[in-house]
Design a protein around this motif. Structure first.
Motif, short mmCIF file in Angstrom:
data_model
loop_
_atom_site.label_atom_id
_atom_site.label_comp_id
_atom_site.label_asym_id
_atom_site.label_seq_id
_atom_site.Cartn_x
_atom_site.Cartn_y
_atom_site.Cartn_z
N ASP B 167 0.81 -1.23 0.00
CA ASP B 167 0.00 0.00 0.00
C ASP B 167 0.84 1.27 0.00
N GLY B 168 2.10 1.16 -0.34
CA GLY B 168 2.94 2.36 -0.38
C GLY B 168 2.81 3.11 -1.68
N ASP B 169 3.63 4.13 -1.89
CA ASP B 169 3.47 4.89 -3.12
C ASP B 169 4.66 4.74 -4.08
N SER B 170 5.33 3.60 -4.01
CA SER B 170 6.39 3.36 -4.98
C SER B 170 5.78 3.26 -6.37
N ILE B 171 6.52 3.80 -7.37
CA ILE B 171 5.97 3.77 -8.72
C ILE B 171 6.58 2.64 -9.55
N ILE B 172 7.26 1.72 -8.85
CA ILE B 172 7.86 0.61 -9.58
C ILE B 172 6.79 -0.18 -10.35
N THR B 173 5.64 -0.38 -9.72
CA THR B 173 4.60 -1.17 -10.39
C THR B 173 4.12 -0.47 -11.67
N ALA B 174 4.22 0.87 -11.66
CA ALA B 174 3.71 1.61 -12.82
C ALA B 174 4.59 1.45 -14.06
N ILE B 175 5.86 1.06 -13.88
CA ILE B 175 6.68 0.95 -15.08
C ILE B 175 6.49 -0.40 -15.79
N GLY B 176 5.77 -1.32 -15.14
CA GLY B 176 5.38 -2.54 -15.84
C GLY B 176 6.49 -3.53 -16.09
N ILE B 177 6.90 -4.29 -15.04
CA ILE B 177 7.84 -5.38 -15.24
C ILE B 177 7.05 -6.56 -15.82
N LYS B 178 7.64 -7.20 -16.79
CA LYS B 178 6.96 -8.31 -17.45
C LYS B 178 6.58 -9.40 -16.43
N GLY B 179 5.34 -9.78 -16.42
CA GLY B 179 4.89 -10.82 -15.50
C GLY B 179 4.49 -10.27 -14.14
N GLY B 180 4.66 -9.00 -13.94
CA GLY B 180 4.34 -8.40 -12.64
C GLY B 180 2.86 -8.47 -12.32
N GLN B 181 2.03 -8.19 -13.34
CA GLN B 181 0.60 -8.20 -13.12
C GLN B 181 0.11 -9.59 -12.74
N ASP B 182 0.69 -10.62 -13.40
CA ASP B 182 0.32 -12.01 -13.08
C ASP B 182 0.63 -12.33 -11.63
N TYR B 183 1.80 -11.83 -11.18
CA TYR B 183 2.19 -12.08 -9.80
C TYR B 183 1.20 -11.40 -8.85
N LYS B 184 0.85 -10.16 -9.19
CA LYS B 184 -0.05 -9.39 -8.34
C LYS B 184 -1.41 -10.07 -8.22
N GLU B 185 -1.83 -10.67 -9.32
CA GLU B 185 -3.14 -11.33 -9.32
C GLU B 185 -3.07 -12.74 -8.79
N GLY B 186 -1.88 -13.18 -8.42
CA GLY B 186 -1.74 -14.51 -7.83
C GLY B 186 -1.64 -15.62 -8.86
N LYS B 187 -1.46 -15.27 -10.15
CA LYS B 187 -1.42 -16.30 -11.18
C LYS B 187 -0.03 -16.91 -11.33
N ALA B 188 0.97 -16.23 -10.78
CA ALA B 188 2.34 -16.75 -10.89
C ALA B 188 3.01 -16.65 -9.53
N THR B 189 3.96 -17.52 -9.26
CA THR B 189 4.60 -17.51 -7.95
C THR B 189 5.85 -16.63 -7.94
N SER B 190 6.28 -16.24 -9.12
CA SER B 190 7.39 -15.29 -9.15
C SER B 190 7.18 -14.39 -10.36
N ILE B 191 7.96 -13.33 -10.44
CA ILE B 191 7.80 -12.41 -11.56
C ILE B 191 8.73 -12.83 -12.69
N GLU B 192 8.11 -13.11 -13.83
CA GLU B 192 8.83 -13.66 -14.97
C GLU B 192 9.96 -12.75 -15.42
N GLY B 193 9.74 -11.44 -15.40
CA GLY B 193 10.70 -10.50 -15.95
C GLY B 193 11.94 -10.28 -15.10
N ILE B 194 11.95 -10.76 -13.87
CA ILE B 194 13.12 -10.54 -13.00
C ILE B 194 13.99 -11.78 -13.01
#
Lengths: 317, 574
Positions: B167-194
Motif C-alpha cells: 500500500d505504499g506509493d512506490s511507482i515501480i509497479t507503474a513501469i510494468g515489469i513483465k509478469g508483474g501483473q500475473d504475480y499481483k493477481e496470484g497467477k504466478a509464484t514469481s515475476i517472470e521479468g526478473i
C-alpha cells in the motif's frame, strides 16, 4: 446511590455510542480522504489503495467495522504514522500529560492565593492591579508569549533551552534526566499557567467575596478568631467547594495536549500529532483520539458530580 | 477613586479582549506559515534583488555558539516530524523518507541535474530493444548486520512491491515489469521479468521501453533474509513490526528513535565506501521553526525560503555557510479544460498575459521565486528557454486575445460572449502566498475584464476533493519532486489534465521514454515544452527558491535537489 450510578453509566454508554457515530460521520464526510492529498499517485493506483484501506465502502459499513474492532480492543493502525493507534497514544500522551498536570497544579495554587488575597482586599490597589495583569496575560495569544519567552530566555540570555523535552543527543539518566526535563518544561509550563490563570483567579475571587459576606464569617470574627484563621479555615474551605466540580472537567484537558504550545516549544505531545493527522485524514488515529477524549469527558462529568456529593453532604444524587 | 479604578480596569479589559480577538485569527496563520519561514506580504518592487546564486561562506566563526563548539562527533539536522516507519517504500510521510535515505543506499542515485549515477550498482546496461535492464552490483556489499547483499535481495525487493497488499506509493509497479501483473493477481509464484543470473547480476525485462527505469528500479534494497523471512504472498502485516528496527546498507545505522524528539544514528562500519567520518548523526524533530535551534547552536543545518529577510538574518549569524537551492518542482494553475470557455487556447493565453507573475511570485515573495514557463525545474538537464514564450505581463495583449476569442466588454466592465459572463472560479489553499496571489490577480483580471472569484481552503485534502468534483476554473498546485523530466509532463498524457489530448505530445512523450540517450531525450522534451508552452493546458507559474544554511565548521555538506543529502559519509566536523 447505586441506582443513580447504574442510570448514569447507562446514559454514558448511550452518549458515547451517539458521539462515536457522529464523530465518525463528521470525519468521513469532511471533503478529501487519506489518499486524495498524494499527488504522486495515478488515479488507478488511488482506486487500488482505497480498496486496500476499505475507503470505498459506504460510511455506515466503515463505522460498523471500526466499532467491531474497537470492541475487540483494536483501535486500528494509523495510516500516516504506520503504527498501531494505541502505541502512538502511549508514546505521545504522557508527554502532554506531564505538561498539563504541572501547569494545572501551578495554576490552581497561584490562583487560589491571588484570588483569596484579591477578595480580601477587594477594590484595593492590589486587587485592581492584579486583575489588570491577569487579564492582560490571558488576552495575549499563547504563540506570542511563547515566542517572546524563547527569544528572551533561550536565544538572548541562554538560561533555558528553546524547546524540545531533552537536550538533543543527551544520554542523561536518573536525576540528570529529570533535571533536563524540568529545564525544558519551564517555559511551556510558564506560558500555560499564565494563560489559564485568569479565569480561575476570577472564579476564586468571586467565590471568596460571596463567602466573606456570610454570617458565619462575621460570627467567627466576632468570637475573636485571628483574621488568618478566619480567612483560611472558615472562608477558603467554603469558597473552594464549588471549585471541586471543576476538577472533573479538567480531566480531558490533562490528556488532550495543547496544539500551539506543543508546536512552539517542540514538545513531543499528542496535540500536534492530532492536528497533523487531521490534515492528512488519518481516520483511525483521528477516531481513536477523539473517542478517547469523549470518554474522558464523560468520566470527568461523572467524577465532578460524585466529588460534589462527597464534599457537600447536602447534595442528593 | 473606586469608580475610576473600575473604569480603568474595564477599559483595559476591553482593549485587551479586542487585541486577543484580532490575534487569535493570526495565530492560525503563524502555525501554518512557519514552514515557509517568512513570506512577508511586501509588495514593493525594490525588494526583488535576490539574484546572487553563489554560495556564501561563513564570515565570522567566532560567533559560533558554545553549544555547537562542544559537539565534536555529532551532526544534528532539524527534520519536521518523522513517524518511525523507516522501511523504504513503506512510509507514508516524506520525513520518514529522509530518515531512510541515511539508512539505505540506492542501486542508482542521481547527480545534481537529475541524471542517473551508479551507487550500489557498479553499472547497468540496456538491451538493444530497450526492454531489458541488467544491473551489475559492486563486490562485497554488506547490510548493516554484516550479512552479504546479493542480486537475490534486489529481486526480492522488486517482487515485494508487486504484492497485492502493498500500500505504499512506490511507482515501480507503474513501469510494468513483465509478469508483474500475473504475480499481483496470484497467477504466478514469481515475476517472470526478473532474472538473477549470478550473485552480482540481476536483470529486469519491461513490457515497454521506459528510459526512467534505472532511476525507478534503482531504489533502495531490502535484505531478503531479514525482510523476507516471514513473507507470504498477500500478507505484508509482518513488515510493520520491522519498521522501527531497520537493517539497511546506507552510511548510518539507527541507534535510537525517540518519537516526537529525535532519530539518532551511528556510523555504519559496513558501508560500501567505508565508515563515515562523523560517528553520530541526529535528526531532531522540529515541528515549528528551526531558527531558534540554529541560533542556539542546537542544530547544524536548516533550510529556509530565499527571501531577503531570511538571507539577512542568516548572514548576521556569521557562522553559517549559506547555499542557494532550487527544488525540482514547478508551480502551476490547473485550468478546467472541460469548461467550454477555457477549452479555448486564446483565453488561456490571455489569462497568462493578464497575470503579473513576476510581481506575484518573485517580487511579493522577496525574490524567493522565479517565473516558470515550462513543466520542468530550471536545475533539470531538460530545462531550456529556447523558443519558449515568456508570457511577460501584458494586459493589452490579453485584451486583444480575448477580443479575438469573441469576448467583448459588457456594460459592467466584465467581458461577455453569447450572454455568458467571463468568470474565473479559483481554488487555493490557505497560505500567505495565496493571499498575495488573490490580491494581485483580482486587480490584474479586473483590468482585462475577467470576473475573478477566489475560494480558499483551509486544508489541502479538501481542496483536492473540490478539484476532483470539477467545480472550478483555475486551481493552484505544485508538483511533487520530479526526478525525471517525464514526471513533469506525465499529467498531460495519463488523463490527469482532463480534456487535454494532443497526439503529438503523446508521441514525443513515448519517444523520449524509449531511448536512454540523454541528448536525444533533450530534443524531444524541448519540442514538447514548446507545444505545451504555446497551448498552455495548465498555466505555469513559478519555481521555488530556498537556502540551506549550515554550521561553518561542517565540511563536505551537499544537498542535491534530486537525491537529497549527498556523500553524507564525507561530512565532517572541523
Amino acid at each position: 446511590m447505586s441506582t443513580y450510578l447504574v442510570k448514569r453509566l447507562t446514559y454514558m454508554i448511550i452518549i458515547l455510542f451517539a458521539a462515536s457515530l457522529l464523530i465518525f460521520c463528521l470525519y468521513a464526510f469532511t471533503p478529501g480522504d487519506f489518499i486524495s492529498g498524494n499527488l504522486k499517485l495515478s488515479p488507478e493506483r488511488k482506486e487500488e489503495l482505497r480498496q486496500i484501506y476499505g475507503l470505498n465502502k459506504p460510511v455506515l459499513e466503515r463505522y460498523a467495522i471500526w466499532m467491531k474492532n474497537a470492541f475487540h480492543g483494536n483501535f486500528g493502525y494509523s495510516l500516516a504514522q504506520q503504527k498501531p493507534v494505541l502505541q502512538l497514544f502511549n508514546e505521545y500522551i504522557w508527554n502532554s500529560f506531564l505538561l498539563a498536570i504541572v501547569s494545572t497544579f501551578f495554576t490552581w495554587l497561584i490562583s487560589v492565593i491571588i484570588g483569596v488575597i484579591a477578595a480580601y482586599k477587594q477594590y484595593s490597589l492590589f486587587d485592581s492591579l492584579i486583575m489588570v495583569i491577569i487579564f492582560a496575560a490571558m488576552s495575549i495569544p499563547s504563540f506570542f508569549i511563547g515566542l517572546l519567552l524563547i527569544k528572551g530566555f533561550a536565544v538572548d540570555l541562554k538560561w533555558l533551552p528553546p524547546g524540545g523535552m531533552t537536550t538533543t543527543g543527551s544520554n542523561a539518566t536518573g536525576l540528570a534526566y529529570v533535571k533536563e526535563v524540568i529545564q525544558h518544561m519551564a517555559l511551556p509550563v510558564m506560558v500555560m499557567t499564565l494563560l489559564s490563570l485568569g479565569s480561575l483567579t476570577r472564579y476564586f475571587r468571586s467565590n471568596m467575596i460571596d463567602v466573606i459576606k456570610q454570617d458565619y464569617i462575621r460570627t467567627a470574627r466576632a468570637k475573636g478568631l485571628k483574621e488568618r484563621k478566619v480567612l483560611f479555615t472558615h472562608a477558603l474551605r467554603n469558597a473552594l467547594l464549588p471549585a471541586i466540580t471543576l476538577v472533573g472537567f479538567e480531566l480531558p484537558g490533562l490528556f488532550g495536549g495543547s496544539l500551539i504550545i506543543e508546536k512552539i516549544f517542540n514538545w513531543p505531545g499528542i496535540g500536534q500529532l492530532y492536528m497533523s493527522s487531521f490534515s492528512s485524514r488519518d481516520y483511525p488515529l483521528l477516531m481513536g483520539f477523539t473517542m478517547f477524549i469523549a470518554i474522558l469527558t464523560v468520566i470527568g462529568t461523572l467524577l465532578s458530580d460524585l466529588l460534589y456529593k462527597l464534599a457537600d453532604p447536602r447534595v442528593k444524587l | 477613586m473606586r469608580k475610576s479604578a473600575i473604569l480603568l480596569t474595564t477599559l483595559i479589559l476591553a482593549g485587551s479582549l479586542l487585541l486577543s480577538a484580532c490575534s487569535s485569527g493570526g495565530g492560525n496563520n503563524t502555525a501554518a506559515g512557519s514552514e515557509s519561514s517568512n513570506v512577508a506580504a511586501n509588495t514593493s518592487a525594490e525588494n526583488s534583488a535576490v539574484t546572487d546564486d553563489q554560495p556564501i561562506a561563513a564570515s565570522d566563526m567566532s560567533k559560533l555558539p558554545a553549544l555547537a563548539q562542544k559537539r565534536t562527533d555529532t551532526i544534528i539536522v532539524g527534520l519536521k516530524n518523522p513517524s518511525g516507519a523507516f522501511t523504504p517504500y513503506f512510509h507514508q510521510s516524506g520525513y520518514d523518507g529522509n530518515v531512510s535515505s541515511l539508512l539505505y543506499s540506492r542501486l542508482v542515485t542521481q547527480d545534481e541535474q537529475g541524471l542517473p549515477v551508479p551507487e550500489l550498482a557498479e553499472s547497468w546496461d540496456v538491451s538493444d530493444d530497450q526492454l531489458t535492464y541488467t544491473f551489475h552490483l559492486r563486490k562485497d556489499l554488506k547490510f548493516s548486520d554484516g550479512s552479504p547483499m546479493t542480486a537475490e535481495d534486489v529481486a526480492f525487493t522488486w517482487t515485494l512491491l508487486y504484492d497485492k497488499a502493498y500500500d505504499g506509493d512506490s511507482i515501480i509497479t507503474a513501469i510494468g515489469i513483465k509478469g508483474g501483473q500475473d504475480y499481483k493477481e496470484g497467477k504466478a509464484t514469481s515475476i517472470e521479468g526478473i532474472q538473477v543470473s549470478d550473485p552480482l547480476t540481476v536483470s529486469v525485462t519491461l513490457e515497454k521501453p521506459i528510459a526512467t527505469a534505472p532511476i525507478t528500479l534503482g531504489g533502495e534494497v531490502l535484505s531478503k533474509a531479514y525482510y523476507g523471512k516471514d513473507y507470504k504472498f498477500g500478507d505484508l502485516e509482518y513488515i510493520r513490526k520491522l519498521h522501527e528496527n531497520p537493517v539497511g546498507n546506507g552510511p548510518y545505522k539507527l541507534e535510537k528513535f525517540i518519537p516526537g524528539q529525535e532519530v539518532r544514528f551511528v556510523a555504519n562500519e559496513y558501508f560500501y565506501l567505508g565508515k563515515p567520518k562523523t560517528e553520530h548523526f541526529i535528526y531532531k524533530t522540529s515541528e515549528g521553526d528551526t531558527w531558534q535551534y540554529l541560533e542556539t547552536g542546537e542544530v547544524d543545518y536548516g533550510s529556509f525560503t530565499a527571501t531577503e529577510d531570511n538571507l539577512k538574518k542568516l548572514k548576521n549569524m556569521g557562522y553559517l555557510n549559506i547555499v542557494p537551492y532550487t527544488p525540482s518542482v514547478y508551480g502551476y494553475l490547473g485550468v478546467n479544460l472541460q469548461h467550454e470557455t477555457y477549452a479555448d487556447k486564446k483565453v488561456r493565453q490571455a489569462i497568462t498575459y493578464g497575470l503579473d507573475r513576476q510581481s506575484i511570485y518573485v517580487e511579493a515573495n522577496q525574490g524567493a521565486g522565479q517565473v516558470a514557463n515550462i513543466p520542468t525545474a530550471p536545475i533539470s538537464w531538460s530545462y531550456t528557454e529556447e523558443g519558449i514564450n515568456p508570457y511577460e505581463y501584458d494586459p493589452e495583449k490579453a485584451k486583444q486575445l480575448l477580443e479575438e476569442a469573441g469576448w467583448t466588454v459588457g456594460s459592467d466592465g466584465i467581458r461577455e460572449k453569447d450572454g455568458k459572463k467571463l468568470t474565473l472560479h479559483f481554488l487555493g489553499s490557505k497560505s500567505p502566498s495565496t493571499d498575495i496571489f488573490i490580491a494581485l490577480a483580482t486587480e490584474g483580471f479586473k483590468e482585462i475584464g475577467v470576473d475573478f472569484q477566489p475560494e480558499v481552503f483551509a486544508d489541502f485534502n479538501a481542496l483536492v476533493d473540490k478539484y476532483e468534483s470539477g467545480d472550478y476554473d483555475l486551481v493552484s498546485f505544485s508538483t511533487p519532486i520530479l526526478s525525471d523530466p517525464s514526471d513533469g509532463v506525465q499529467q498531460f498524457i495519463n488523463g490527469e489534465v482532463k480534456g487535454y489530448d494532443n497526439p503529438k505530445v503523446k508521441e514525443l512523450y513515448f519517444d523520449a521514454l524509449s531511448t536512454s540517450d540523454t541528448e536525444q531525450r533533450k530534443k524531444y522534451y524541448a519540442e514538447m515544452y514548446k507545444i505545451l508552452n504555446d497551448e498552455l493546458p495548465i498555466i505555469f507559474t513559478s519555481y521555488r527558491k530556498s537556502y540551506y544554511a549550515y554550521n561553518g565548521r561542517l565540511d563536505g555538506v551537499v544537498n542535491n535537489p534530486f537525491a537529497g543529502f549527498q556523500d553524507v559519509n564525507n561530512w565532517s566536523l572541523k
